[in-house]
Design a protein around this motif. Structure first.
Motif: not given
Length: 109
Positions: A30-58
């Motif tokens: 509907n004309g709005a930009a929507i970010l969809r992010c999902e995942g499931y990791t076994n351990h906290w690591g770079k993938e989670i840190d990257d998502v949180l960094e992206m969150w801060e960027f937004i």
């Protein structure tokens, strides 16, 4: 121009998503930009840190953005989710009360 600024933010965000090799994606609904992010990791690591960094960027670049991200780190707190909320240009970490504590709300023990 707001359209050019939005286009640049989305381009930068898409580049971050590619660098992260994440399952995140930007969709237009509907004309709005929507970010969809999902995942499931076994351990906290770079993938989670990257998502949180992206969150801060937004939060910093798309000031009018808002949303929530639920994370559960069972290595540090097995019974609770943490909410990361974007609102008014900042990210806040909040205690979840909708699905936590997990042992009494969503798990059968």
């Amino acid at each position: 121009d707001e359209d050019l600024q939005l286009h640049k933010i989305i381009k930068d965000l898409n580049n971050k998503i590619l660098e992260m090799k994440s399952r995140a994606q930007v969709q237009f609904i509907n004309g709005a930009a929507i970010l969809r992010c999902e995942g499931y990791t076994n351990h906290w690591g770079k993938e989670i840190d990257d998502v949180l960094e992206m969150w801060e960027f937004i939060a910093k670049t798309a000031i009018g953005s808002y949303g929530i991200l639920y994370l559960r780190n069972d290595e540090t707190d097995i019974y609770n989710f943490t909410i990361y909320r974007i609102a008014k240009g900042k990210v806040e970490q909040l205690i979840d009360s909708m699905l936590s504590p997990t042992n009494s709300i969503i798990e059968e023990y």
